[in-house]
Scaffold this motif. Structure first.
Motif, PDB file in Angstrom:
ATOM      1  N   GLU A 157      -7.902   9.558   0.709  1.00  0.00           N
ATOM      2  CA  GLU A 157      -8.324   9.269   2.084  1.00  0.00           C
ATOM      3  C   GLU A 157      -8.855  10.538   2.762  1.00  0.00           C
ATOM      4  N   ASP A 189       0.837  -1.200   0.000  1.00  0.00           N
ATOM      5  CA  ASP A 189       0.000   0.000   0.000  1.00  0.00           C
ATOM      6  C   ASP A 189       0.871   1.248   0.000  1.00  0.00           C
ATOM      7  N   HIS A 223      -4.048   7.151  -1.727  1.00  0.00           N
ATOM      8  CA  HIS A 223      -3.679   5.774  -1.389  1.00  0.00           C
ATOM      9  C   HIS A 223      -3.912   4.895  -2.614  1.00  0.00           C
ATOM     10  N   TYR A 283       1.392  12.148  -0.208  1.00  0.00           N
ATOM     11  CA  TYR A 283       0.721  13.169   0.590  1.00  0.00           C
ATOM     12  C   TYR A 283       1.547  14.452   0.592  1.00  0.00           C
ATOM     13  N   LEU A 329       1.129   5.548  -0.209  1.00  0.00           N
ATOM     14  CA  LEU A 329       0.439   6.809   0.060  1.00  0.00           C
ATOM     15  C   LEU A 329       1.319   7.945  -0.431  1.00  0.00           C
ATOM     16  N   PRO A 350      -5.322  -1.716   5.911  1.00  0.00           N
ATOM     17  CA  PRO A 350      -5.025  -0.484   6.629  1.00  0.00           C
ATOM     18  C   PRO A 350      -5.889  -0.326   7.873  1.00  0.00           C
ATOM     19  N   TYR A 403       0.256   2.364   6.204  1.00  0.00           N
ATOM     20  CA  TYR A 403       0.712   2.104   4.834  1.00  0.00           C
ATOM     21  C   TYR A 403       2.104   1.477   4.840  1.00  0.00           C
ATOM     22  N   VAL A 411       5.277   5.493   2.116  1.00  0.00           N
ATOM     23  CA  VAL A 411       4.689   6.835   2.085  1.00  0.00           C
ATOM     24  C   VAL A 411       5.648   7.774   1.382  1.00  0.00           C
ATOM     25  N   TYR A 454      -6.400   2.498  10.839  1.00  0.00           N
ATOM     26  CA  TYR A 454      -6.069   3.907  11.030  1.00  0.00           C
ATOM     27  C   TYR A 454      -6.134   4.263  12.505  1.00  0.00           C
TER      28      TYR A 454
END
Length: 360
Positions: A286, A44, A305, A48, A46, A356, A76, A79, A358
């Motif tokens: 997200e 996974d 994501h 950002y 991400l 995932p 994740y 990242v 959170y």
């Protein structure tokens, strides 16, 4: 741990399981070779833009939000951050950026070292005060990080002030599993909507394409980050398509249904190679997770994501019964500068698939 199968039958059955029926070609040139093993897995990603500029000019409220973002990143495997700046050493009185806050609650074993802010000392970019703001956090081993500043930027106190930072791209090699690697690029392109900004962005992506074709020739590649390209607009759309065509990359939204989010400026693109086939499984901003208790978003960008499946043909590690044999080592660098890192050794390369979960 990644699931290991031998032969193409195992490849195809694994891909059906991994992708929920999505059709994915095996690596180009792969065959049923008894001298190779097939490794499959998922991870996974991400991307950002965390809006970590100094508070007075950030598009967000980083003095509050960065520590709230930090634990959410742990859901994740890899990242990519933008506007994740380090403070100069010594710090400037009254001016602060927020990388330390952003990593304060992360539990990744591999972290990139932020670029040192040039503060006007870079002879090639004398107007740049801040670094590139690009960083990696990973559960999989990372190779060295190479950072490249754009040749073209537009604006000091206008046109989004891009030239005040060494904006560009960073690249590292990520080891998805033993012997399975992909080159991952994190980018932040020139901003703004004027003709001069569009020209600078076109130059950015031409520069990146040329670099990929040299540094990553014949390798699997993932590119992610803040492209500042509104691809539903003619000029920006042409820049993105030209870049994809030049590199052999595919926009994730060409494979999975991104709906109304297909043209958002935060993007991922990818390509496979002769040994590693990559397949995006999902594309989700997200928006609901990365918010404060008052409902306000934690940045002026939404975190993107994307889940990937991979299947790879690798040479099995040699076996020996010689008493003096030594286990192979990895060149990946573990996280540094965090409590408890003294004497830390690199974890074995493992591809992880976690649903995932959170924090907050």
């Amino acid at each position: 741990m990644p699931t290991v199968h031998r032969g193409i039958a195992g490849v195809l059955s694994a891909l059906v399981l991994l992708t929920g029926g999505l059709t994915v070609a095996p690596p180009v040139g792969a065959d049923d070779d008894a001298d190779t093993v097939t490794v499959t897995g998922n991870f996974d990603l991400l991307s950002y833009n965390v809006a970590g500029l100094p508070e007075v000019i950030s598009g967000s409220n980083p003095s509050v939000n960065q520590v709230l973002i930090s634990p959410l990143l742990n859901a994740y495997d890899l990242v990519l951050t933008q506007e994740d700046f380090a403070n100069p050493d010594p710090p400037l009185e009254g001016i602060r950026v927020y990388h330390d806050d952003l990593i304060s609650a992360v539990d990744f074993p591999y972290l990139s070292t932020p670029q040192i802010p040039p503060m006007g000392t870079d002879p090639d970019h004398p107007d740049a005060l801040l670094g590139d703001g690009l960083n990696f956090m990973s559960r999989m081993p990372l190779g060295p990080v190479d950072r490249v500043t754009w040749d073209d930027c537009m604006g000091l106190l206008d046109h989004a002030s891009d030239c005040l930072a060494t904006k560009g791209f960073a690249v590292t090699t990520v080891e998805l599993a033993s012997g399975v690697t992909v080159d991952v690029y994190d980018l932040h392109a020139d901003a703004g909507g004027a003709a001069e900004d569009q020209a600078a962005r076109a130059g950015n992506f031409a520069q990146l394409a040329a670099y990929i074709e040299t540094r990553s020739a014949g390798h699997a590649v993932i590119v992610g980050g803040d492209t500042n390209l509104h691809t539903d607009r003619p000029v920006d759309g042409d820049v993105w398509r030209t870049f994809l065509d030049a590199t052999g990359l595919s926009d994730v939204c060409e494979v999975v249904d991104c709906g109304a989010d297909a043209d958002v400026i935060d993007k991922f693109a990818f390509r496979s190679d002769a040994d590693v086939a990559l397949a995006p499984e999902s594309h989700v901003f997200e928006r609901e997770r990365f918010t404060r208790d008052d409902g306000e978003p934690l940045s002026d960008h939404d975190p993107l994501h994307v889940g990937f499946a991979f299947v790879a043909q690798v040479q099995p590690a040699p076996t020996t019964t010689t008493p003096s044999s030594v286990a192979p080592t990895t060149s990946a660098t573990p996280a540094t500068g965090r409590p408890g890192d003294a004497g830390q050794t690199a974890a074995p390369p493992v591809a992880v698939r976690r649903t995932p979960t959170y924090a907050g």
